[in-house]
Design an enzyme around this catalytic site. Structure first.
Site, mmCIF file in Angstrom:
data_model
loop_
_atom_site.group_PDB
_atom_site.id
_atom_site.type_symbol
_atom_site.label_atom_id
_atom_site.label_comp_id
_atom_site.label_asym_id
_atom_site.label_seq_id
_atom_site.Cartn_x
_atom_site.Cartn_y
_atom_site.Cartn_z
ATOM 1 N N PRO A 115 0.844 -1.201 0.000
ATOM 2 C CA PRO A 115 0.000 0.000 0.000
ATOM 3 C C PRO A 115 0.878 1.249 0.000
ATOM 4 C CG PRO A 115 0.082 -0.960 2.196
ATOM 5 C CD PRO A 115 0.887 -1.864 1.312
ATOM 6 N N THR A 116 0.494 2.253 -0.760
ATOM 7 C CA THR A 116 1.275 3.478 -0.844
ATOM 8 C C THR A 116 0.344 4.674 -0.982
ATOM 9 O OG1 THR A 116 3.098 4.582 -2.003
ATOM 10 C CG2 THR A 116 1.514 3.359 -3.354
ATOM 11 N N TYR A 117 0.856 5.861 -0.729
ATOM 12 C CA TYR A 117 0.082 7.090 -0.833
ATOM 13 C C TYR A 117 1.055 8.232 -1.112
ATOM 14 C CZ TYR A 117 1.681 7.826 3.981
ATOM 15 O OH TYR A 117 2.458 7.974 5.107
ATOM 16 N N ARG A 129 -4.923 -2.966 1.694
ATOM 17 C CA ARG A 129 -4.589 -4.403 1.696
ATOM 18 C C ARG A 129 -5.814 -5.250 1.366
ATOM 19 N NH1 ARG A 129 -2.098 -2.536 6.513
ATOM 20 N NH2 ARG A 129 0.145 -2.229 6.241
ATOM 21 N N GLU A 148 -2.957 -7.291 12.865
ATOM 22 C CA GLU A 148 -2.204 -8.489 12.489
ATOM 23 C C GLU A 148 -2.792 -9.751 13.127
ATOM 24 O OE1 GLU A 148 0.648 -4.966 12.593
ATOM 25 O OE2 GLU A 148 -0.942 -5.806 13.846
ATOM 26 N N ASP A 172 5.363 -3.192 3.202
ATOM 27 C CA ASP A 172 5.254 -1.735 3.162
ATOM 28 C C ASP A 172 6.494 -1.149 2.502
ATOM 29 O OD1 ASP A 172 2.848 -1.992 4.440
ATOM 30 O OD2 ASP A 172 3.631 -1.539 6.442
ATOM 31 N N ASP A 173 6.324 -0.012 1.844
ATOM 32 C CA ASP A 173 7.437 0.555 1.078
ATOM 33 C C ASP A 173 8.472 1.257 1.941
ATOM 34 O OD1 ASP A 173 5.892 2.655 1.856
ATOM 35 O OD2 ASP A 173 5.526 3.468 -0.149
ATOM 36 N N ASP A 174 8.197 1.461 3.239
ATOM 37 C CA ASP A 174 9.169 2.145 4.092
ATOM 38 C C ASP A 174 9.989 1.172 4.938
ATOM 39 O OD1 ASP A 174 7.030 1.327 5.594
ATOM 40 O OD2 ASP A 174 6.909 3.144 6.831
#
Length: 406
Positions: free
Chosen positions: A160-162, A230, A351, A250-252
């Site tokens: 997921p990204t924004y 998700r 989770e 996650d991208d971070d």
């Protein structure tokens, strides 16, 4: 004018007492052969053969127009028959075809390996070293062992990204890592509301197989935003019945290639410990399973507020088989209700509530790697704070502080 008329021959159609022809001469031998009293089987055969060849080769008939085609036909038939007989006659050594099997399979000539080895040995006077002779059967066996492998499982990575200041940096970094993972791998990137051209351009440049999805549920809460994104990816996987291993990345976060390689060894549900940077960023904590081999026997946790959770796992610390989403009979699920993340629970409990829908207890889990003693990814808090998201990720003006080049 004087006219000349050709007189007819006096011998034309003139009868003769003996019934013969004016140009035929009867010899005594012919009379003897024609007389039945002095004929023998051999003489009769000779007379028949002579009459046959006379009819084929001699031009004695007065009806030339009627018999010309018969003579040509019999001549061609005789020569064709003679040529056919000559063609069937053997002119060399012919093997007995009765002992051979008629097949169209091309068989290589037999090779005498013993003779080859002896010839190689005789070529070297010292006989200290002999070249190895490799049989064709052994070569085919080695090639079969070389290419006899099981296909790799598909890795389905959900991100997921924004729009934010470090989005381009995070997506590029994660995309370069996924590019090094052996295929097949599918990267599902989910954005909110609209698919930005900047994100699409970044995904195309990575060279990774991807699907760019959009989540239409708008939410200002960061927790709910990630849950909806998700769930949008889970709906896509369930609708298209993608068969592989699903992993939320996650991208971070920071990931190692070893972690992605270990995902393909998961059969149902796999988990591992994750290194995390505390919110205060002054210490590192560990969260994940305690394993005895590949069996999960306990959990690492450091935060008192999360001790009430059933499973102490980070969102980037587990992966599962995608068929659990769309094939409940295979995994003996008690219900066919869709498996989704919940936005009605407190932060930190997404989770454990999600894992409770996938597996019943720790006996259905697989600890990876063996012993769960290696940290293969880190969960960092690298938000950029109040930095403004630049349009197109390009700065139109210079920054406030500019130092002249020396």
């Amino acid at each position: 004018m004087a006219s000349i008329r050709r007189a007819l021959s006096p011998y034309h159609e003139r009868p003769y007492p003996n019934g013969g022809s004016p140009f035929s001469v009867s010899s005594p031998s012919q009379k003897l052969l024609s007389n039945g009293k002095f004929s023998t089987p051999a003489s009769s055969l000779a007379v028949g053969a002579r009459r046959f060849f006379d009819g084929v080769f001699l031009l004695r008939s007065s009806r030339r127009g009627y018999n010309s085609w018969r003579r040509s036909f019999f001549r061609c038939l005789v020569f064709f028959f003679l040529g056919f007989l000559l063609g069937m006659m053997p002119f060399g050594k012919v093997d007995d075809i009765r002992n051979h099997d008629f097949s169209f399979e091309i068989k290589p000539p037999p090779v005498n390996v013993k003779e080859d080895i002896d010839s190689v040995a005789m070529a070297r006077p010292d006989n200290l070293l002999v070249d190895t002779v490799e049989l064709g059967a052994e070569r085919r066996l080695n090639m079969k062992e070389r290419f006899d492998f099981e296909p790799r499982k598909l890795l389905i990575v959900v991100t997921p990204t924004y729009n934010r200041a470090l989005q381009a940096y995070n997506l590029n970094r994660l995309g370069q890592v996924l590019r090094l993972v052996p295929p097949p791998l599918l990267w599902i990137v989910v954005e909110l509301n609209t698919a930005s051209t900047e994100t699409a351009e970044t995904l195309r440049k990575t060279g990774v197989m991807y699907r760019h999805l959009v989540c239409m549920k708008n939410s200002t809460n960061v927790k709910d935003r990630g849950v909806h994104q998700r769930n949008r990816a889970l709906e896509h996987i369930e609708h298209h019945k993608l068969d592989g291993i699903v992993y939320f990345a996650d991208d971070d976060n920071i990931y190692s290639l070893e972690m992605f390689e270990s995902l393909r060894g998961i059969s149902r549900f796999g988990t591992w410990p994750v290194g995390m940077l505390a919110q205060s960023k002054n210490k590192a904590i560990l969260e994940g399973p305690v394993c005895n081999g590949s069996k999960v026997i306990g959990w690492h946790t450091n935060e008192k507020s999360k001790r009430l959770r059933r499973f102490h796992v980070d969102m980037s610390g587990f992966a599962f088989n995608s068929t659990i989403l769309w094939d409940p009979k295979r995994w003996h699920r008690p219900t066919s209700k869709p498996i989704r993340q919940l936005d009605t629970v407190k932060e930190g409990f997404q989770e454990t509530t999600f894992i409770e829908q996938v597996v019943e207890d720790e006996s259905k889990m697989e600890g990876t790697p063996n012993g769960c003693r290696k940290i293969m990814n880190w969960h960092l808090h690298s938000e950029a704070g109040k930095l403004v998201y630049p349009r197109g990720w390009m700065l139109q003006t210079n920054l406030d502080m500019v130092f002249p080049a020396s």
